[in-house]
Design an enzyme around this catalytic site. Sequence first.
Site, PDB file in Angstrom:
ATOM      1  N   GLY A  26       0.885  -1.276   0.056  1.00 35.95           N
ATOM      2  CA  GLY A  26      -0.192   0.144   0.151  1.00 35.95           C
ATOM      3  C   GLY A  26       0.801   1.268   0.125  1.00 35.95           C
ATOM      4  O   GLY A  26       1.831   1.292  -0.527  1.00 35.95           O
ATOM      5  N   TYR A  50     -10.745   4.775  14.601  1.00 39.77           N
ATOM      6  CA  TYR A  50      -9.816   5.095  13.592  1.00 39.77           C
ATOM      7  C   TYR A  50      -9.675   6.840  13.569  1.00 39.77           C
ATOM      8  O   TYR A  50      -8.501   7.152  13.740  1.00 39.77           O
ATOM      9  CB  TYR A  50     -10.244   4.482  12.383  1.00 39.77           C
ATOM     10  CG  TYR A  50      -9.104   4.752  11.090  1.00 39.77           C
ATOM     11  CD1 TYR A  50      -7.920   4.362  11.305  1.00 39.77           C
ATOM     12  CD2 TYR A  50      -9.409   5.847  10.349  1.00 39.77           C
ATOM     13  CE1 TYR A  50      -7.076   4.673  10.235  1.00 39.77           C
ATOM     14  CE2 TYR A  50      -8.611   6.467   9.293  1.00 39.77           C
ATOM     15  CZ  TYR A  50      -7.356   5.576   9.290  1.00 39.77           C
ATOM     16  OH  TYR A  50      -6.595   6.290   8.292  1.00 39.77           O
TER      17      TYR A  50
END
Length: 244
Positions: free
Chosen positions: A15, A167
Amino acid sequence: MSEKKTALVTGANKGIGYEIAAGLGALGWSVGVGARDDQRRAAAVEKLRAAGVDAFGVPLDVTDEASVAAAARLVTERAGRLDALVNNAGVTGGMPQHPTSDGVVETVRAAVETNVIGVIRVTNAMLPLLRRSASPRIVNVSSGVGSLARQVASDDPAMTGPLSVAYAPSKTFLNAVTIQYAKELRGTNIKINAACPGFVATDLNGFRGVRTPEQGAATAIRLATLPDDGPTGGFFEDAGVVPW
């Protein structure tokens, strides 16, 4: 001590982290690929080397003190100093993240352990190496959803992300920590900033993002290579400054 600049990127086996490593490597840097999965780390290093990058693997679990200490020793033996630390490793903590969800406390704890405490743990371990560099840089990969200003100003999920009690607040916490480091390190040659990669298609979001990992890596690479008159204590994306 190597004359080549050396960076350590956490969560660099895939990523955004991988593309940050690739981008710095393309600039001629030696890049430590920090990752806890042995096979994925080895595969990433092999791929980077095939592309001409001076990459080396760094076994690294940011949630484990012994692992982080061993990583610092490895970088010391390999390069003798560290010119850039990119704290990229991150997790969502799990889903769903409604405040009233079952198990939400553990979800929050998991997100903070990696996204905040892990960053502090790695940064503190690497600071002695960073102090040996002429122009040390620290980049904390944050997220636009961690911007309190955006969360308060908008109900648009495109700006704020889905409802998230783990998050998004963990990234807000990370931003606050970034500011405190910048205040403590003021007057030194260490610059520390937060980077927002944008909504990138990665496994973190089920590849629903609209940006490529390479696009997401651009701001972190820029902040890792700032000139000596560059900013510190800021929060940036491709378009410029992100409001805290």
